[in-house]
Design a protein around this motif. Structure first.
Motif, short mmCIF file in Angstrom:
data_model
loop_
_atom_site.label_atom_id
_atom_site.label_comp_id
_atom_site.label_asym_id
_atom_site.label_seq_id
_atom_site.Cartn_x
_atom_site.Cartn_y
_atom_site.Cartn_z
N VAL A 122 118.64 34.91 -54.22
CA VAL A 122 119.93 35.36 -54.74
C VAL A 122 119.99 36.85 -55.04
O VAL A 122 121.06 37.45 -55.00
CB VAL A 122 120.37 34.55 -55.99
CG1 VAL A 122 120.66 33.11 -55.61
CG2 VAL A 122 119.34 34.62 -57.11
N SER A 123 118.84 37.47 -55.34
CA SER A 123 118.86 38.91 -55.58
C SER A 123 118.85 39.63 -54.23
O SER A 123 118.44 39.07 -53.21
CB SER A 123 117.66 39.36 -56.41
OG SER A 123 116.47 39.33 -55.64
N ASP A 124 119.30 40.88 -54.21
CA ASP A 124 119.30 41.66 -52.97
C ASP A 124 117.90 41.73 -52.37
O ASP A 124 117.73 41.57 -51.15
CB ASP A 124 119.84 43.08 -53.21
CG ASP A 124 121.33 43.09 -53.51
OD1 ASP A 124 122.01 42.10 -53.18
OD2 ASP A 124 121.79 44.10 -54.08
N GLU A 125 116.90 41.95 -53.21
CA GLU A 125 115.52 42.04 -52.73
C GLU A 125 115.03 40.73 -52.13
O GLU A 125 114.39 40.72 -51.07
CB GLU A 125 114.60 42.48 -53.87
CG GLU A 125 113.19 42.78 -53.42
CD GLU A 125 112.33 43.32 -54.56
OE1 GLU A 125 111.12 43.08 -54.52
OE2 GLU A 125 112.87 43.99 -55.46
N ALA A 126 115.31 39.62 -52.80
CA ALA A 126 114.87 38.31 -52.30
C ALA A 126 115.60 37.96 -51.00
O ALA A 126 114.99 37.45 -50.06
CB ALA A 126 115.11 37.24 -53.35
N ILE A 127 116.89 38.25 -50.94
CA ILE A 127 117.65 37.98 -49.72
C ILE A 127 117.07 38.79 -48.57
O ILE A 127 116.87 38.27 -47.46
CB ILE A 127 119.15 38.29 -49.93
CG1 ILE A 127 119.76 37.26 -50.89
CG2 ILE A 127 119.91 38.30 -48.60
CD1 ILE A 127 121.14 37.64 -51.41
N LYS A 128 116.75 40.04 -48.81
CA LYS A 128 116.18 40.91 -47.78
C LYS A 128 114.81 40.38 -47.33
O LYS A 128 114.50 40.37 -46.14
CB LYS A 128 116.03 42.32 -48.32
CG LYS A 128 115.50 43.32 -47.32
CD LYS A 128 115.43 44.72 -47.91
CE LYS A 128 114.84 45.68 -46.92
NZ LYS A 128 114.67 47.01 -47.50
N LYS A 129 114.00 39.92 -48.28
CA LYS A 129 112.67 39.39 -47.97
C LYS A 129 112.73 38.23 -46.98
O LYS A 129 111.90 38.11 -46.10
CB LYS A 129 111.98 38.93 -49.25
CG LYS A 129 110.65 38.26 -49.06
CD LYS A 129 110.08 37.79 -50.36
CE LYS A 129 108.80 37.00 -50.15
NZ LYS A 129 108.27 36.45 -51.39
N PHE A 130 113.73 37.36 -47.13
CA PHE A 130 113.80 36.16 -46.30
C PHE A 130 114.75 36.26 -45.11
O PHE A 130 114.95 35.30 -44.39
CB PHE A 130 114.17 34.95 -47.17
CG PHE A 130 113.07 34.55 -48.10
CD1 PHE A 130 111.96 33.86 -47.64
CD2 PHE A 130 113.14 34.87 -49.45
CE1 PHE A 130 110.94 33.50 -48.49
CE2 PHE A 130 112.11 34.51 -50.32
CZ PHE A 130 111.02 33.84 -49.84
N SER A 131 115.33 37.45 -44.89
CA SER A 131 116.26 37.56 -43.75
C SER A 131 115.58 38.14 -42.54
O SER A 131 114.49 38.59 -42.54
CB SER A 131 117.47 38.42 -44.13
OG SER A 131 117.08 39.72 -44.48
#
Length: 131
Positions: A122-131
């Motif tokens: 849900v955070s920008d960093e977590a979304i980026k990590k899994f995209s």
């Protein structure tokens, strides 16, 4: 090296496989009455009965003996998943909660007591990590 599967050993394989089918929405492929797999894309969840351990030369695994590993699934919407999961188990460890590392997480147990985490970045960093 390629991690291909995670195997869960259970005392009662049919209810365990049915539970995983319901929580994941996947259909198990049965190879024998003691062994089934659910393919989740890049990894497979293998479920074996306690009898399969004899093929490994004894009994190196014990059902419900694992309290230090969490089976994790990234799901599109953990809150939506929670509404479905809470009807399948009374063993919810943590309702959907946003974790400090940016994932919204739901922790519950399978019929053998193994920990399962459904999470959504849900955070920008977590979304980026899994995209």
């Amino acid at each position: 090296m390629k991690l291909t599967s995670l195997r869960v050993i259970t005392k009662d394989i049919r209810p365990s496989v049915q539970f995983y089918e319901k929580v994941t929405g996947l259909t198990a492929r049965w190879y024998t009455e003691d062994f089934a797999e659910l393919s989740a894309g890049t990894i497979t969840i293998a479920i074996g009965s306690l009898r399969t351990m004899k093929l490994f030369g004894g009994n190196p695994a014990t059902p419900a003996g694992n309290k230090n590993t969490i089976i994790e699934f990234m799901v599109p919407d953990v809150d939506e998943s929670y509404e479905r999961i809470k009807t399948l188990t009374n063993d919810i460890i943590q309702e959907p909660t946003t974790m400090p590392w940016g994932n919204r997480s739901l922790l519950f147990c399978d019929p053998d007591g193994n920990l399962i985490n459904f999470f959504t970045p849900v955070s920008d960093e977590a979304i980026k990590k899994f995209s």
